[in-house]
Design a protein around this motif. Structure first.
Motif, PDB file in Angstrom:
ATOM      1  N   GLU A 289     -31.781   0.228  -8.432  1.00  0.00           N
ATOM      2  CA  GLU A 289     -30.522  -0.371  -7.993  1.00  0.00           C
ATOM      3  C   GLU A 289     -29.926  -1.299  -9.036  1.00  0.00           C
ATOM      4  O   GLU A 289     -28.837  -1.847  -8.839  1.00  0.00           O
ATOM      5  CB  GLU A 289     -30.745  -1.137  -6.683  1.00  0.00           C
ATOM      6  N   LYS A 290     -30.644  -1.468 -10.167  1.00  0.00           N
ATOM      7  CA  LYS A 290     -30.112  -2.365 -11.198  1.00  0.00           C
ATOM      8  C   LYS A 290     -30.729  -2.044 -12.558  1.00  0.00           C
ATOM      9  O   LYS A 290     -31.787  -1.412 -12.656  1.00  0.00           O
ATOM     10  CB  LYS A 290     -30.404  -3.823 -10.831  1.00  0.00           C
ATOM     11  N   HIS A 291     -30.010  -2.485 -13.586  1.00  0.00           N
ATOM     12  CA  HIS A 291     -30.522  -2.494 -14.949  1.00  0.00           C
ATOM     13  C   HIS A 291     -30.945  -3.925 -15.255  1.00  0.00           C
ATOM     14  O   HIS A 291     -30.300  -4.875 -14.791  1.00  0.00           O
ATOM     15  CB  HIS A 291     -29.441  -2.052 -15.937  1.00  0.00           C
ATOM     16  N   GLU A 292     -32.018  -4.080 -16.043  1.00  0.00           N
ATOM     17  CA  GLU A 292     -32.569  -5.417 -16.290  1.00  0.00           C
ATOM     18  C   GLU A 292     -32.632  -5.700 -17.781  1.00  0.00           C
ATOM     19  O   GLU A 292     -33.431  -5.099 -18.494  1.00  0.00           O
ATOM     20  CB  GLU A 292     -33.980  -5.509 -15.698  1.00  0.00           C
ATOM     21  N   GLY A 293     -31.757  -6.621 -18.233  1.00  0.00           N
ATOM     22  CA  GLY A 293     -31.767  -6.981 -19.648  1.00  0.00           C
ATOM     23  C   GLY A 293     -31.496  -5.771 -20.518  1.00  0.00           C
ATOM     24  O   GLY A 293     -30.507  -5.058 -20.344  1.00  0.00           O
ATOM     25  N   ASN A 294     -32.392  -5.513 -21.482  1.00  0.00           N
ATOM     26  CA  ASN A 294     -32.202  -4.364 -22.370  1.00  0.00           C
ATOM     27  C   ASN A 294     -32.868  -3.095 -21.830  1.00  0.00           C
ATOM     28  O   ASN A 294     -32.914  -2.071 -22.514  1.00  0.00           O
ATOM     29  CB  ASN A 294     -32.781  -4.670 -23.758  1.00  0.00           C
ATOM     30  N   VAL A 295     -33.381  -3.157 -20.585  1.00  0.00           N
ATOM     31  CA  VAL A 295     -34.045  -1.998 -19.972  1.00  0.00           C
ATOM     32  C   VAL A 295     -33.125  -1.425 -18.893  1.00  0.00           C
ATOM     33  O   VAL A 295     -32.861  -2.075 -17.877  1.00  0.00           O
ATOM     34  CB  VAL A 295     -35.408  -2.383 -19.368  1.00  0.00           C
ATOM     35  N   TYR A 296     -32.661  -0.211 -19.130  1.00  0.00           N
ATOM     36  CA  TYR A 296     -31.761   0.478 -18.207  1.00  0.00           C
ATOM     37  C   TYR A 296     -32.560   1.513 -17.420  1.00  0.00           C
ATOM     38  O   TYR A 296     -33.369   2.256 -17.996  1.00  0.00           O
ATOM     39  CB  TYR A 296     -30.613   1.133 -18.973  1.00  0.00           C
ATOM     40  N   HIS A 297     -32.340   1.545 -16.101  1.00  0.00           N
ATOM     41  CA  HIS A 297     -33.136   2.410 -15.229  1.00  0.00           C
ATOM     42  C   HIS A 297     -32.303   3.588 -14.738  1.00  0.00           C
ATOM     43  O   HIS A 297     -31.197   3.404 -14.208  1.00  0.00           O
ATOM     44  CB  HIS A 297     -33.678   1.614 -14.043  1.00  0.00           C
ATOM     45  N   ALA A 298     -32.825   4.795 -14.897  1.00  0.00           N
ATOM     46  CA  ALA A 298     -32.124   6.016 -14.496  1.00  0.00           C
ATOM     47  C   ALA A 298     -32.786   6.636 -13.277  1.00  0.00           C
ATOM     48  O   ALA A 298     -33.987   6.461 -13.039  1.00  0.00           O
ATOM     49  CB  ALA A 298     -32.109   7.013 -15.647  1.00  0.00           C
ATOM     50  N   TYR A 299     -31.980   7.375 -12.522  1.00  0.00           N
ATOM     51  CA  TYR A 299     -32.476   8.064 -11.326  1.00  0.00           C
ATOM     52  C   TYR A 299     -32.798   9.528 -11.617  1.00  0.00           C
ATOM     53  O   TYR A 299     -33.695  10.100 -11.007  1.00  0.00           O
ATOM     54  CB  TYR A 299     -31.418   7.954 -10.228  1.00  0.00           C
ATOM     55  N   THR A 300     -32.022  10.133 -12.544  1.00  0.00           N
ATOM     56  CA  THR A 300     -32.230  11.545 -12.867  1.00  0.00           C
ATOM     57  C   THR A 300     -32.437  11.716 -14.368  1.00  0.00           C
ATOM     58  O   THR A 300     -32.129  10.823 -15.167  1.00  0.00           O
ATOM     59  CB  THR A 300     -31.027  12.402 -12.435  1.00  0.00           C
ATOM     60  N   LEU A 301     -32.913  12.885 -14.740  1.00  0.00           N
ATOM     61  CA  LEU A 301     -33.140  13.185 -16.151  1.00  0.00           C
ATOM     62  C   LEU A 301     -31.820  13.243 -16.917  1.00  0.00           C
ATOM     63  O   LEU A 301     -31.731  12.776 -18.051  1.00  0.00           O
ATOM     64  CB  LEU A 301     -33.905  14.504 -16.280  1.00  0.00           C
ATOM     65  N   ALA A 302     -30.791  13.812 -16.285  1.00  0.00           N
ATOM     66  CA  ALA A 302     -29.482  13.885 -16.937  1.00  0.00           C
ATOM     67  C   ALA A 302     -28.935  12.484 -17.183  1.00  0.00           C
ATOM     68  O   ALA A 302     -28.387  12.188 -18.260  1.00  0.00           O
ATOM     69  CB  ALA A 302     -28.513  14.703 -16.089  1.00  0.00           C
ATOM     70  N   GLU A 303     -29.081  11.604 -16.194  1.00  0.00           N
ATOM     71  CA  GLU A 303     -28.620  10.228 -16.362  1.00  0.00           C
ATOM     72  C   GLU A 303     -29.377   9.553 -17.504  1.00  0.00           C
ATOM     73  O   GLU A 303     -28.797   8.792 -18.292  1.00  0.00           O
ATOM     74  CB  GLU A 303     -28.794   9.437 -15.071  1.00  0.00           C
ATOM     75  N   THR A 304     -30.670   9.825 -17.608  1.00  0.00           N
ATOM     76  CA  THR A 304     -31.482   9.268 -18.691  1.00  0.00           C
ATOM     77  C   THR A 304     -30.885   9.628 -20.045  1.00  0.00           C
ATOM     78  O   THR A 304     -30.726   8.778 -20.928  1.00  0.00           O
ATOM     79  CB  THR A 304     -32.928   9.797 -18.603  1.00  0.00           C
TER      80      THR A 304
END
Length: 580
Positions: A289-304
């Motif tokens: 539900e969020k990105h943290e600092g320089n770490v971005y979190h993806a839900y799918t491989l395409a989003e990654t």
């Protein structure tokens, strides 16, 4: 009646023998046939297939065993002749090779004294021994072999870590080292995005999308699918992250993992918050539900892949999960047609489909694995046809279409099926034209449904690049011409299938929050620094076909034409090892 042919001390790798089995199976009058090395585990497979004989019992692990079920004894000679011709063709092919082939570890090391990577693809029961030898010779290990005990994996990875070496695997299906494809890998442009993945087709999907978006990959370090289990503790994942942090050719890091153990996952994220470079991470099954600092979190491989590219280009990160075009109108379904059948060759792609389907049904992120079925509920089915359940004694579905063709036929006959979802994974090692191989089953299935007054939709994605050995655009064209709905990636394909039956993923917009930096040790050994900052030099132990990509990239390679020592006898192998 069963007939047995034993070819003494005639070792061939498992993929060759599986392909040979397919070839001799086409002989008219042969009811059933199996060609395998006569190892104890393979003898069990012969038993399970109803092809066990007294002659097979006496055979040794270094013997090739052929058991034929036929009512015509003359067919046994035909099988033998076809086998001999196949082996002769293999021998002619070997004679034309541009690299040196040896039969022992010592000769391999003499032939390539500056080797730094061992690519191991021997049968699982021998893999740990060969991995140990590679480490003892100060080589990084890329272990394609599977069926290695968890305790052996943990021990070998710990030993590698203590020696300042990377142990990639076991069951490491793909990787890219300084632009060089390893095992089953796509031909991806070299670039400035580095990947560490506990997921084979996850790496392939992300790296192929990055390539199609116009960027490239510096390294894709595979860890093996169990690396983030409690028993392993992400040893290779964390070494890989540190390696990419210290690699000047990498500007953005992407992390891919199958569902991890929570404590191990948290340790990995803790390390990521020490890294100076921007990172995108996907832990399959988590809905961030969020990105943290320089770490971005993806839900799918395409989003990654999309986030990695935007981070590299300095673009603003979108909040919409990078969802592509998935709306598909004009499909007329009967009342009974409510089910999706996802029939996958890629395990991570199957798991992603299960996550999205589960989400759309309001079940959270439910992934199971019961006999290869990663999701089975309310008529919906997602199956990983590369699971051990379907590959014992048979080629992987990326190589051979037979198993998946049967599943397509059965799904089409089911009056509840509305949509069949398929993946087509290209790259080194995969079938040279899987689209054409599966189209008869697809078109027959659509026609069968139509004959019963049902409209059956088939949705597919092609995981590949324009430079793959297969024809990426040609695959798409052939599928579309046959009436298949082709989407850019697996995420879009699954969402399209959901849209056809009136369901949708419950997407959430992610906010970006600040996060405290951690202070983890990011130093790496000289061996690992040399690996990521220079070209690999490879001893290939096992499947000879893995040299194709290495040779094509002008990388030094020696083929170790591996055979089980002491005829495969476990007790004698142990004695010889102790004597050495």
């Amino acid at each position: 009646m069963l007939y047995t042919i034993i070819k003494k001390n005639s070792y061939q790798d498992s993929i060759n023998l599986m392909l040979l089995t397919n070839e001799v199976s086409t002989i008219e009058g042969v009811n059933k046939v199996q060609v395998m090395m006569a190892t104890p585990s393979n003898k069990d497979l012969f038993k399970d297939a109803g092809l066990y004989t007294e002659e097979l019992e006496a055979a040794e692990s270094s013997d090739m065993a052929i058991v034929v079920d036929t009512d015509n004894e003359d067919k046994v000679n035909e099988v033998d002749e076809k086998t001999e011709q196949y082996l002769k063709d293999q021998s002619i092919s070997s004679a034309a090779e541009s690299f040196q082939t040896v039969r022992t570890w010592n000769k391999a090391l003499d032939a390539l004294p500056n080797a730094n990577v061992a690519l191991i693809s021997v049968p699982g029961e021998y893999a740990a021994e060969e991995g140990e030898k590679a480490l003892d010779n100060n080589l990084h290990v890329f272990m394609f072999s599977d069926n290695v005990a968890m305790e052996d994996e943990a021990r070998l990875k710990q030993k590698a870590s203590e020696k300042g070496l990377l142990f990639m695997g076991p069951d490491c299906g793909t990787g890219i080292l300084d632009g060089v494809p390893m095992a089953f890998a796509n031909v991806v442009n070299k670039g400035r995005i580095g990947i560490v993945g506990a997921s084979g087709t996850g790496i392939q999907e992300v790296s192929a999308i990055i390539d199609r978006l116009g960027e490239g990959v510096s390294h894709a370090i595979g860890t093996g699918g169990r690396d983030l289990k409690d028993a392993i503790g992400a040893i290779t994942m964390m070494q890989g992250i540190k390696a990419l942090e210290n690699n000047p050719q990498t500007d953005v890091i992407a992390i891919i993992s199958k569902p991890p153990a929570k404590e191990v996952r948290d340790q990995v994220v803790e390390l990521l918050h020490s890294v100076s470079k921007p990172v995108v991470a996907i832990f399959l099954g988590e809905k961030p539900e969020k990105h943290e600092g320089n770490v971005y979190h993806a839900y799918t491989l395409a989003e990654t892949a999309h986030i990695a590219v935007d981070l590299l280009r300095g673009n603003e990160i979108r909040k919409d999960n990078y969802v592509g075009d998935f709306k598909h109108e004009g499909v007329s379904l009967k009342e009974s047609q409510k089910a999706i059948h996802g029939l996958y060759s890629g395990g991570t792609l199957a798991s992603e489909a299960a996550v999205l389907l589960s989400d759309a049904l309001g079940l959270g992120s439910e992934i199971t694995n019961e006999e290869g079925y990663v999701f089975r509920k309310d008529g919906h089915v997602v199956v990983d046809l590369g699971d051990d359940k379907y590959t014992q004694g048979k080629p992987h579905p990326m190589i051979d279409p037979e198993t998946r063709a049967k599943f397509i036929t059965e799904a089409a006959k089911d009056e509840k099926t509305a949509v069949i979802v398929l993946d087509f994974v290209l790259g080194y090692g995969s079938h040279n034209d899987m689209a054409s191989a599966l189209l008869p089953a697809i078109t027959d299935g659509i026609a069968h449904a139509k004959s019963e007054g049902r409209e059956l939709s088939v949705v597919a994605s092609v995981c590949g690049t324009k430079n793959d050995p297969q024809d990426y655009q040609g695959h798409i064209t052939r599928l579309k011409d046959a009436g298949v709905i082709v989407k850019d990636n697996n995420d879009e394909a699954v969402r399209t299938a959901l849209d056809i039956i009136g369901l949708a993923v419950n997407d959430v917009e992610k906010e970006h929050v600040e996060a405290d930096k951690t202070n983890e040790d990011l130093t790496i050994s000289e061996n690992i620094a040399e690996l990521v900052n220079d070209r690999p030099r490879i001893i290939n132990i096992g499947l000879k076909s893995f040299t194709d990509a290495i040779v094509a990239n002008n990388v030094p390679v020696v083929q170790y034409d591996w055979r089980p020592i002491a005829g495969g006898d476990a007790r004698m192998r142990k004695i010889l090892s102790l004597l050495k």
